[in-house]
Design a protein around this motif. Sequence first.
Motif, PDB file in Angstrom:
ATOM      1  N   SER A   1      44.209  40.643  36.172  1.00 36.33           N
ATOM      2  CA  SER A   1      43.576  40.762  34.561  1.00 36.33           C
ATOM      3  C   SER A   1      44.897  42.547  33.723  1.00 36.33           C
ATOM      4  N   SER A   2      44.736  41.903  32.813  1.00 42.17           N
ATOM      5  CA  SER A   2      45.375  43.277  32.340  1.00 42.17           C
ATOM      6  C   SER A   2      44.352  44.496  32.002  1.00 42.17           C
ATOM      7  N   HIS A   3      43.027  44.356  31.998  1.00 36.91           N
ATOM      8  CA  HIS A   3      42.631  45.320  32.066  1.00 36.91           C
ATOM      9  C   HIS A   3      42.330  45.537  33.686  1.00 36.91           C
ATOM     10  N   GLU A   4      42.419  45.164  34.681  1.00 33.89           N
ATOM     11  CA  GLU A   4      42.389  45.522  36.132  1.00 33.89           C
ATOM     12  C   GLU A   4      43.689  46.285  36.136  1.00 33.89           C
TER      13      GLU A   4
ATOM     14  N   SER B   1      30.595  40.919  33.602  1.00 36.00           N
ATOM     15  CA  SER B   1      30.936  41.611  34.136  1.00 36.00           C
ATOM     16  C   SER B   1      31.088  42.427  35.537  1.00 36.00           C
TER      17      SER B   1
END
Length: 102
Positions: A2-5, A72
């Motif tokens: 993901s973009s967060h990761e 999460s």
Amino acid sequence: MSSHEKHIKLREHFGKVAQAKGTFSNNTDQSLVQAVTKPTHEEIAKRINNLINEYEFPLPVLQDIQKRLSDSHCSHYAIQQLRYLENNIHAGIATKREDSNK
């Protein structure tokens, strides 16, 4: 991924570079080091539990944190929830339990 990761991995990389070069000039650089030397899930959970045992938080705050933590399992996200609790304490929203001094 993901973009967060991806963001977290990039942040950790820059933190390691800044730590290796010793180029810490402001709070942002210091927060990068904190990202590199992040506590484990168990340490974060223990700190959150200690705060909840030591302070009385409004029910909506606790419900919000429970929901977010159940959504999460990312340690960075858990650290954000810990900061949220700490911010409630600093803002005077949470009050110290009378029995926490015993």
